[in-house]
Scaffold this motif. Sequence first.
Motif: not given
Length: 211
Positions: A68-74, A151-155, A157-161, A176-182
């Motif tokens: 996650l890219v959380a807004e208040r994550d120091d 969808l979470n990766v896309l979200a 990435v958007k938050a980062l930008r 970049h937004g990537w997904i790892f297929s287990m």
Amino acid sequence: MTHPKRMLVENLAWSEELNTRDPAYFSRLASSQQPQVLWIGCSDSRVPEAITRAVPGDIFVHRNIANLVAERDDNLASVLEYAVLALRVQHIIVCGHHRCGGMHAALREPAPELPNVNRRIDSVRQLSARHAAELLRLPRLEERADRLAELNVLAQVKALRELPLIQNAQPQVEIHGWIFSMREGRLKELTDSSREHDQAHRLPLRNVQHR
């Protein structure tokens, strides 16, 4: 032998093997770091940066539950600041993965014995609610969780930008937004870093070529 003891033994074997192949390896490693990539990944033990064949010094790393890219994550804020302003990384990769426990948890009722996890993934629960119609069209929980991971990766990435630090760093830094297929062991792209905005629709997944 306990597992931590085994890890120490394996480290000894690893370091001796590298020293034998290249006696100056650790001297170079200790002198500085110049990674080109910041990796924002999930804490899941099955998705280490080693899936890219990275070696020590290649990747600056931040990992947390559900990437996650959380807004208040120091913690994340300090990692981003150092990576962008001090290390001058050229790429930031948000890497999620299929079979993610955080995604499964977000699709279920909160577990009372995991209050910190519940608080952490609240934004993922909100994301799943916004995409409920799409997710409910998928018949199995695993399919819904895997799509939510994308969808979470896309979200993220958007938050980062949208962060001022990143906006001020562009075009130096590409996101970049990537997904790892287990099941396949493959990394696949979800975003095109050359585009200004995230692609909200489902993209055809493409294999990432490793060096």
